[in-house]
Design a protein around this motif. Structure first.
Motif, short mmCIF file in Angstrom:
data_model
loop_
_atom_site.label_atom_id
_atom_site.label_comp_id
_atom_site.label_asym_id
_atom_site.label_seq_id
_atom_site.Cartn_x
_atom_site.Cartn_y
_atom_site.Cartn_z
N CYS A 70 44.43 38.76 34.13
CA CYS A 70 43.12 39.38 33.94
C CYS A 70 42.89 39.73 32.47
N MET A 71 43.96 40.19 31.81
CA MET A 71 43.83 40.52 30.39
C MET A 71 43.42 39.28 29.59
N LEU A 72 44.06 38.14 29.90
CA LEU A 72 43.74 36.90 29.18
C LEU A 72 42.31 36.43 29.45
N LYS A 73 41.75 36.86 30.57
CA LYS A 73 40.38 36.47 30.93
C LYS A 73 39.36 37.56 30.63
N GLY A 74 39.74 38.51 29.79
CA GLY A 74 38.75 39.48 29.29
C GLY A 74 38.66 40.81 30.02
N ALA A 75 39.75 41.20 30.72
CA ALA A 75 39.71 42.46 31.48
C ALA A 75 39.42 43.67 30.60
N TYR A 76 39.97 43.68 29.38
CA TYR A 76 39.74 44.85 28.53
C TYR A 76 38.28 44.94 28.06
N ASP A 77 37.64 43.79 27.93
CA ASP A 77 36.21 43.81 27.60
C ASP A 77 35.42 44.39 28.77
N LEU A 78 35.82 44.02 30.00
CA LEU A 78 35.15 44.55 31.19
C LEU A 78 35.34 46.07 31.27
N LEU A 79 36.56 46.49 31.00
CA LEU A 79 36.87 47.92 31.05
C LEU A 79 36.00 48.69 30.05
N LYS A 80 35.95 48.16 28.83
CA LYS A 80 35.14 48.80 27.78
C LYS A 80 33.66 48.83 28.18
N LYS A 81 33.19 47.72 28.74
CA LYS A 81 31.80 47.62 29.15
C LYS A 81 31.49 48.70 30.21
N LEU A 82 32.40 48.84 31.16
CA LEU A 82 32.21 49.85 32.20
C LEU A 82 32.18 51.26 31.61
N SER A 93 45.52 38.79 42.80
CA SER A 93 44.51 37.75 42.89
C SER A 93 44.33 37.09 41.52
N CYS A 94 45.45 36.79 40.88
CA CYS A 94 45.46 36.30 39.49
C CYS A 94 44.67 35.00 39.33
N GLY A 95 44.63 34.17 40.36
CA GLY A 95 43.93 32.89 40.30
C GLY A 95 42.43 33.05 40.15
N THR A 96 41.92 34.23 40.48
CA THR A 96 40.48 34.46 40.36
C THR A 96 40.19 35.55 39.32
N ALA A 97 41.09 35.66 38.35
CA ALA A 97 40.93 36.66 37.28
C ALA A 97 39.67 36.38 36.45
N PRO A 98 39.06 37.42 35.90
CA PRO A 98 39.43 38.83 36.02
C PRO A 98 38.88 39.46 37.30
N VAL A 99 39.65 40.42 37.80
CA VAL A 99 39.33 41.02 39.09
C VAL A 99 39.13 42.53 38.95
N GLU A 132 35.69 39.04 42.05
CA GLU A 132 36.54 38.11 41.31
C GLU A 132 35.74 37.22 40.35
N ASN A 133 36.48 36.57 39.45
CA ASN A 133 35.86 35.69 38.44
C ASN A 133 34.71 36.41 37.73
N LEU A 134 34.96 37.64 37.38
CA LEU A 134 33.89 38.46 36.82
C LEU A 134 33.62 38.17 35.35
#
Ligand code: FES
Length: 165
Positions: free
Chosen positions: A92-104, A131-137, A146-148
């Motif tokens: 999820c981190m590699l697919k932008g999870a921290y950007d999602l967290l910041k956005k939230l 659910s790593c295959g559908t990251a970021p979750v 998923e796939n957010l």
């Protein structure tokens, strides 16, 4: 300030726990079921809830605390109606999870671990949701999103807000 709620399982709930205990060699093996039930019933696991679980299972409060704090799915304080759990593990981190967290955090004007003043949203950063295959979750209550991307996530937040109007 946190108000004290009396913790008490119903006869039916107690019976369910007793039935589960018969499946294991040690009665404290059902601790996760007891904690899930407490959280489902009261929204989080309070100090009183941990004491209740310890008495029910014949173990110490410290043992219960150890389990509660080990797993990120257990809440030790009241949370919002919608619990936004952002996975920031590797995929999820590699697919932008921290950007999602910041956005939230920006959108809701709170930091992770906090709840909005209207009691609607709580943000948590969590470990792999499996659910790593559908990251970021992001898990919201019991549902996986998923796939957010940021746009989809903001749309979901808006839909949740609209539901409560
Ligand atoms: S790393 Fe996010 S679901 Fe596994």
């Amino acid at each position: 300030m946190e108000t004290t709620v009396e913790i008490q399982f119903t006869e039916q709930e107690l019976q369910k726990i007793e039935n589960l205990k018969t499946r294991y060699l040690k009665p404290d093996s059902v601790i996760l079921e007891v904690l899930y039930l407490l959280q489902e019933k009261y929204g989080y696991i309070s100090q009183e809830g941990m004491k209740y679980a310890a008495e029910l299972l014949g173990i110490t409060e410290e043992q219960v605390l150890g389990v509660v704090t080990f797993y990120t799915m257990f809440n030790t304080k009241p949370i919002g109606k919608y619990h936004l759990q952002v996975c920031t593990n590797v995929s999820c981190m590699l697919k932008g999870a921290y950007d999602l967290l910041k956005k939230l955090e920006n959108e809701l004007n709170i930091k992770k671990g906090e709840t909005t003043s209207d009691g609607l949203f709580t943000i948590s950063e969590v470990e792999c949701l499996g659910s790593c295959g559908t990251a970021p979750v992001v898990q919201i209550n019991e549902d996986y999103y998923e796939n957010l991307n940021e746009e989809k996530l903001l749309q979901i937040i808006q839909e949740l807000r609209n539901k409560t109007l």
